[in-house]
Design a protein around this motif. Structure first.
Motif, mmCIF file in Angstrom:
data_model
loop_
_atom_site.group_PDB
_atom_site.id
_atom_site.type_symbol
_atom_site.label_atom_id
_atom_site.label_comp_id
_atom_site.label_asym_id
_atom_site.label_seq_id
_atom_site.Cartn_x
_atom_site.Cartn_y
_atom_site.Cartn_z
ATOM 1 N N SER A 2 0.833 -1.210 0.000
ATOM 2 C CA SER A 2 0.000 0.000 0.000
ATOM 3 C C SER A 2 0.857 1.245 0.000
ATOM 4 N N ASP A 3 1.990 1.230 0.746
ATOM 5 C CA ASP A 3 2.915 2.363 0.716
ATOM 6 C C ASP A 3 3.696 2.397 -0.594
ATOM 7 N N PHE A 4 4.076 1.217 -1.063
ATOM 8 C CA PHE A 4 4.875 1.131 -2.289
ATOM 9 C C PHE A 4 4.066 1.615 -3.493
ATOM 10 N N ASP A 5 2.797 1.239 -3.526
ATOM 11 C CA ASP A 5 1.961 1.616 -4.664
ATOM 12 C C ASP A 5 1.766 3.114 -4.764
ATOM 13 N N SER A 6 1.774 3.806 -3.627
ATOM 14 C CA SER A 6 1.547 5.255 -3.658
ATOM 15 C C SER A 6 2.648 5.972 -4.412
ATOM 16 N N ASN A 7 3.822 5.350 -4.527
ATOM 17 C CA ASN A 7 4.946 5.975 -5.229
ATOM 18 C C ASN A 7 5.103 5.470 -6.660
ATOM 19 N N TYR A 8 4.782 4.198 -6.875
ATOM 20 C CA TYR A 8 5.042 3.627 -8.198
ATOM 21 C C TYR A 8 3.791 3.100 -8.901
ATOM 22 N N ASN A 9 2.635 3.251 -8.248
ATOM 23 C CA ASN A 9 1.384 2.810 -8.857
ATOM 24 C C ASN A 9 1.442 1.346 -9.312
ATOM 25 N N THR A 10 2.164 0.525 -8.565
ATOM 26 C CA THR A 10 2.200 -0.895 -8.855
ATOM 27 C C THR A 10 0.805 -1.477 -8.612
ATOM 28 N N GLN A 11 0.317 -2.238 -9.554
ATOM 29 C CA GLN A 11 -1.014 -2.803 -9.407
ATOM 30 C C GLN A 11 -0.991 -3.911 -8.365
ATOM 31 N N ASP A 12 -1.636 -3.666 -7.242
ATOM 32 C CA ASP A 12 -1.695 -4.638 -6.160
ATOM 33 C C ASP A 12 -2.958 -5.470 -6.350
ATOM 34 N N HIS A 13 -2.800 -6.735 -6.767
ATOM 35 C CA HIS A 13 -3.936 -7.606 -7.012
ATOM 36 C C HIS A 13 -4.006 -8.740 -6.006
ATOM 37 N N LEU A 14 -3.398 -8.556 -4.841
ATOM 38 C CA LEU A 14 -3.478 -9.591 -3.817
ATOM 39 C C LEU A 14 -4.847 -9.562 -3.155
ATOM 40 N N PRO A 15 -5.377 -10.720 -2.816
ATOM 41 C CA PRO A 15 -6.751 -10.793 -2.284
ATOM 42 C C PRO A 15 -6.900 -10.146 -0.914
ATOM 43 N N ARG A 16 -8.055 -9.568 -0.706
ATOM 44 C CA ARG A 16 -8.562 -9.119 0.584
ATOM 45 C C ARG A 16 -10.058 -9.399 0.594
ATOM 46 N N VAL A 17 -10.626 -9.484 1.757
ATOM 47 C CA VAL A 17 -12.077 -9.584 1.871
ATOM 48 C C VAL A 17 -12.595 -8.179 2.153
ATOM 49 N N VAL A 18 -13.327 -7.618 1.195
ATOM 50 C CA VAL A 18 -13.806 -6.239 1.310
ATOM 51 C C VAL A 18 -15.254 -6.280 1.768
ATOM 52 N N ASN B 137 -12.470 1.768 -5.065
ATOM 53 C CA ASN B 137 -11.014 1.585 -5.076
ATOM 54 C C ASN B 137 -10.619 0.216 -4.533
ATOM 55 N N TYR B 138 -11.316 -0.249 -3.501
ATOM 56 C CA TYR B 138 -11.013 -1.563 -2.941
ATOM 57 C C TYR B 138 -11.631 -2.686 -3.776
ATOM 58 N N MET B 139 -12.833 -2.470 -4.294
ATOM 59 C CA MET B 139 -13.523 -3.546 -5.002
ATOM 60 C C MET B 139 -12.992 -3.771 -6.407
ATOM 61 N N GLN B 140 -12.310 -2.779 -6.996
ATOM 62 C CA GLN B 140 -11.839 -2.944 -8.368
ATOM 63 C C GLN B 140 -10.659 -3.912 -8.470
ATOM 64 N N ASN B 141 -10.049 -4.261 -7.350
ATOM 65 C CA ASN B 141 -9.024 -5.303 -7.344
ATOM 66 C C ASN B 141 -9.675 -6.599 -7.831
ATOM 67 N N PRO B 142 -9.188 -7.191 -8.941
ATOM 68 C CA PRO B 142 -9.852 -8.372 -9.512
ATOM 69 C C PRO B 142 -9.818 -9.588 -8.602
ATOM 70 N N ASN B 143 -8.972 -9.561 -7.566
ATOM 71 C CA ASN B 143 -8.892 -10.688 -6.639
ATOM 72 C C ASN B 143 -9.475 -10.370 -5.272
ATOM 73 N N ALA B 144 -10.110 -9.227 -5.138
ATOM 74 C CA ALA B 144 -10.756 -8.882 -3.874
ATOM 75 C C ALA B 144 -12.064 -9.650 -3.751
ATOM 76 N N ILE B 145 -12.287 -10.258 -2.606
ATOM 77 C CA ILE B 145 -13.552 -10.943 -2.327
ATOM 78 C C ILE B 145 -14.507 -9.912 -1.732
ATOM 79 N N ILE B 146 -15.634 -9.735 -2.368
ATOM 80 C CA ILE B 146 -16.593 -8.716 -1.936
ATOM 81 C C ILE B 146 -17.628 -9.377 -1.047
#
Length: 785
Positions: free
Chosen positions: A99-115, A247-256
């Motif tokens: 989350s900190d790394f992405d703020s600088n390099y906009n790396t697409q973080d697609h790791l799962p979370r339960v949203v 922003n959280y749900m657009q992650n393709p691996n996020a469980i909604i």
């Protein structure tokens, strides 16, 4: 899951009521399969489905107690096996770093979370608390309580505790006072994260919850979706909540985890449309209907609940549908009482009895099992793909570093600070190694620069323009006494303090180390300024310094010829410097001479022409009266003015007096230098106290007294510097460095630049790389695959 034989047999007997999945555990002390097989299987076939469910829950409870015992034994070191860091904790750490790394390099973080998303007051927080098995969130009646995303990392542990990511304090979730303190802390953090004029914040609060039997996963509780902005809210609150949720749900691996309030009309829900937009195929959505007890009680047609749970009422699609009850609505209910209430409700509910709901679709326990299974399936499928994407990003960072900083080590901000700290401490130590001779030379020079104007203008010139030696000495003694009592000690201490500052700054700027780095300039300047600001000069020595200076100025006994010659040389240097300054002032007044006008094509201004004519007239007056006093009489001013008017030059009397002052000053200094040259042979007459001699050199004695006072003062100040003040400054520098080292914001402000940011990102990338491959993938493979 249940043993496959039992599961198949039960499915054949009861095709409409499949068994409820039970999470497998990896501990050897859980209830063995043989014990399950020894149960009277015929009793399962004779009794209704809920008795089968109760039997499974009893077995699970026993397994939970056994797991707790095993974890507590491992914690005490009884098994003497190496305990690795919790997999879910490491996974959560990856999410935080990304989350900190992405703020600088906009790396697409697609790791799962339960949203966890839902309408306001739909029961999102209550569902999450049931999964976490503790009432950990603040609550209010109809008021928006979740004002920022809360990332909750759930993991199994021997004790039921919670801890924030950035804090070492553990909250015991079995104690009500700790629960209250935790809820209060979450509320404070939420309100602190909200900027002035806003209602919600995108800043994430990270919380870890551990306990026996808790399913391992990472959930993110989001602010409830609202349809109307009410009084007291910022005008953009609705849009901000939508933006955070998307922003959280657009992650393709996020469980909604879509939470719907079953006690209100389904048509009033906003969140289902939002979820449909983000996951139109429903491949990663789990629908949860809350407050089913109120829904069954209030709805005239229970079939409507069946339609919702079967996914036939909403156009929204989902992987699975669940119905839960999260209590009677009382804020004081415990998790255990809510569980009992939920179990009793579904045992007696006609929704389950009539087959409108399936057993595996009810209770928060079954929900948490299903969500956990789905979460780790997503982790297994996405983590390697995410690691490959991150590998490419890491390669780009390393390439950028090699191209821009090929000869430098990859030091992050903390490492750079430690390096700068060592350099600064070396420079301060070098300050204590300055020789006494160097200190005294600097102090002597600066002190004379500070007091020379006063000595010449206020002491020497007024005394030297008197008519006899007696008056000269009397004037000098009076003025020296006044000067010593009021100004001289203060001036001396100011000079010493400024000298220490300048030498400190010089060492900071001229560090000769081979690894000198200009990236430290801002930090060094801040350390220098703050250290000097904190340093308070010990002024208790002023009284003793005043006595020393007074005694030095009282002494008139020049003991040998070298001292006499040194005083004459000092006097000549001083008078020459004043004469040079006076010549510069006169030249500026009268403008360029004929040579400069011809060679440099310069002309005098009208004022300079008048000044030049006045100067020429006054010089004629001085040639006629070489022993003229320092001041012009009024009749002399009138005579000069009329002579100039006769040549067509109109001049003001004030201008005449001002020009006379500079001309007479030059005339006097020239005569003083001639007299000084004569006094070179005057030491013999001085020893006889100028008896029967026309040569009196009292001005040489004055300059000897001043010179001796300067030498003694410089020596005294040097001792104070080396014995006390330098060491006190060293102590201040160390304290400032310690304070800066503990202040993350300060370090970020003082050590900046693309190089620093790139090194920080590289450091984080190395950490992520190790976690991804050395730990995370290995553990995921061992434990789950």
């Amino acid at each position: 899951m249940l043993p496959s034989v039992l599961s198949q047999e039960f499915t054949q007997r009861y095709p409409s009521n499949p068994p409820v999945p039970v999470k497998d555990v990896s501990y050897s002390n859980t209830r063995p399969l043989s014990e399950i097989r020894c149960l009277n299987w015929s009793s399962f076939l004779r009794h209704p489905q809920m008795k089968y469910q109760r039997m499974l829950e009893r077995l699970e409870k026993e397994n939970k107690d056994l797991r707790k015992v095993v974890l507590q034994k491992d914690e005490k070191g009884i098994h003497q096996r190496k305990v690795k860091k919790s997999l879910i904790d490491m996974y959560s750490e990856v999410l935080d770093i990304l989350s900190d790394f992405d703020s600088n390099y906009n790396t697409q973080d697609h790791l799962p979370r339960v949203v966890v998303v839902g309408d306001q007051s739909a029961g999102k927080t209550s569902v999450l608390e049931m999964i976490a098995q503790a009432r950990i969130f603040p609550r209010g009646s109809g008021e928006m309580m979740t004002r920022s995303p809360v990332k909750v990392t759930l993991s199994e542990g021997p004790h039921h505790v919670a801890m924030f990511k950035d804090s070492s304090r553990e909250f015991d979730l079995g104690k009500e006072e700790d629960l209250a303190a935790l809820r209060h802390e979450i509320e404070l953090r939420m309100r602190k994260s909200v900027k002035e004029g806003q209602t919600v914040s995108p800043e994430t609060i990270s919380l870890n919850v551990k306990g026996p039997g808790i399913q391992r996963m990472v959930l993110v509780d989001l602010p409830g979706v609202i349809s109307t902005v009410t009084a007291g809210m910022a005008s953009d609150t609705k849009e901000t909540i939508f933006s955070i949720s998307k922003n959280y749900m657009q992650n393709p691996n996020a469980i909604i985890l879509c939470i719907q309030d079953g006690s209100v009309d389904a048509e009033r829900s906003i969140v289902t449309d939002l979820v449909s937009q983000m996951d139109p195929q429903g491949k990663r959505t789990i629908f949860v209907l809350t407050k089913v007890d109120l829904a069954e009680k209030n709805l005239a047609s229970p079939n409507r609940i069946q339609q919702i749970v079967e996914g036939k009422l909403f156009p929204m699609k989902a992987l699975g549908y669940f119905a839960v009850v999260t209590g009677k609505g009382s804020a004081g209910e415990s998790i255990d009482s809510i569980k009992d209430y939920e179990e009793d409700f579904f045992q007696n509910s006609r929704l389950l009895r009539d087959g409108m709901l399936k057993a595996h679709q009810v209770t928060t326990k079954n929900l948490s099992l299903a969500v956990s299974d789905c979460f780790w399936k997503m982790v297994r499928e996405s983590v390697e793909q995410q690691a490959d994407a991150f590998k490419a990003s890491r390669f780009n960072l390393e390439t950028e570093w090699k191209n821009n900083y090929p000869r430098l080590r990859e030091l992050d901000r903390n490492e750079l600070f430690e390096k700068a700290k060592n350099e600064i401490l070396d420079e301060v130590i070098s300050l204590s190694q300055v020789t006494p001779k160097h200190w005294e030379a600097i102090l002597l020079k600066k002190l004379w620069e500070r007091v020379s104007t006063h000595v010449i203008e206020n002491i020497y010139l007024p005394a030297a323009q008197t008519m006899n030696s007696g008056t000269f000495n009397t004037t000098v003694d009076i003025k020296l006494k006044q000067w010593t009592d009021k100004q001289l000690p203060h001036k001396a201490l100011e000079v010493a303090w400024e000298t220490l500052q300048e030498e400190f700054a010089r060492f900071m700027a001229e560090y000769k180390g081979k690894d000198q780095d200009d990236i430290f300039d801002k930090l060094k300047e801040a350390v220098k300024d703050e250290s000097i600001k904190r340093h308070k000069w010990n002024e208790r020595s002023m009284d003793s310094l005043r006595v020393i200076q007074h005694n030095a100025l009282e002494d008139r006994s020049i003991t040998d010829k070298p001292q006499w010659d040194a005083a004459i040389e000092f006097m000549e240097e001083t008078l020459h410097a004043r004469l040079k300054d006076t010549d510069c002032v006169i030249n500026d007044m009268v403008g360029p001479d004929w040579k400069q006008r011809w060679l440099s094509w310069k002309n005098r201004s009208p004022e300079q022409h008048i000044r030049n004519e006045t100067k020429n007239e006054l010089e004629r007056l001085l040639k006629l009266h070489e022993d003229h006093t320092a001041y012009l009489a009024n009749d002399e001013v009138t005579t000069v003015r009329k002579n100039l008017e006769g040549r067509g030059v109109e001049v003001d009397p004030v201008l005449i007096k001002d020009t006379w002052h500079q001309l007479y000053r030059r005339h006097f200094l020239q005569k003083a230098l001639q007299h000084c040259n004569l006094c070179r042979r005057g030491f013999y007459y001085y020893q006889r106290h100028f008896v029967d001699s026309e040569l009196e050199c009292n001005d040489v004695v004055l300059f000897w007294r001043i010179q001796r006072m300067l030498l003694i003062t410089a020596n005294t100040l040097r001792q104070q510097l080396t014995n006390t003040e330098v060491r006190r400054l060293e102590k201040n520098v160390k304290e400032v460095l310690e304070d800066f080292g503990e202040d993350t914001e300060k370090k970020a402000h003082l050590i900046t630049g693309r190089r620093v940011q790139l090194a920080e990102d590289l450091s984080e990338s190395h950490t992520l790389w190790l976690i991804f491959w050395s730990v995370l993938l290995e553990n995921v493979s061992d434990v789950f695959w």
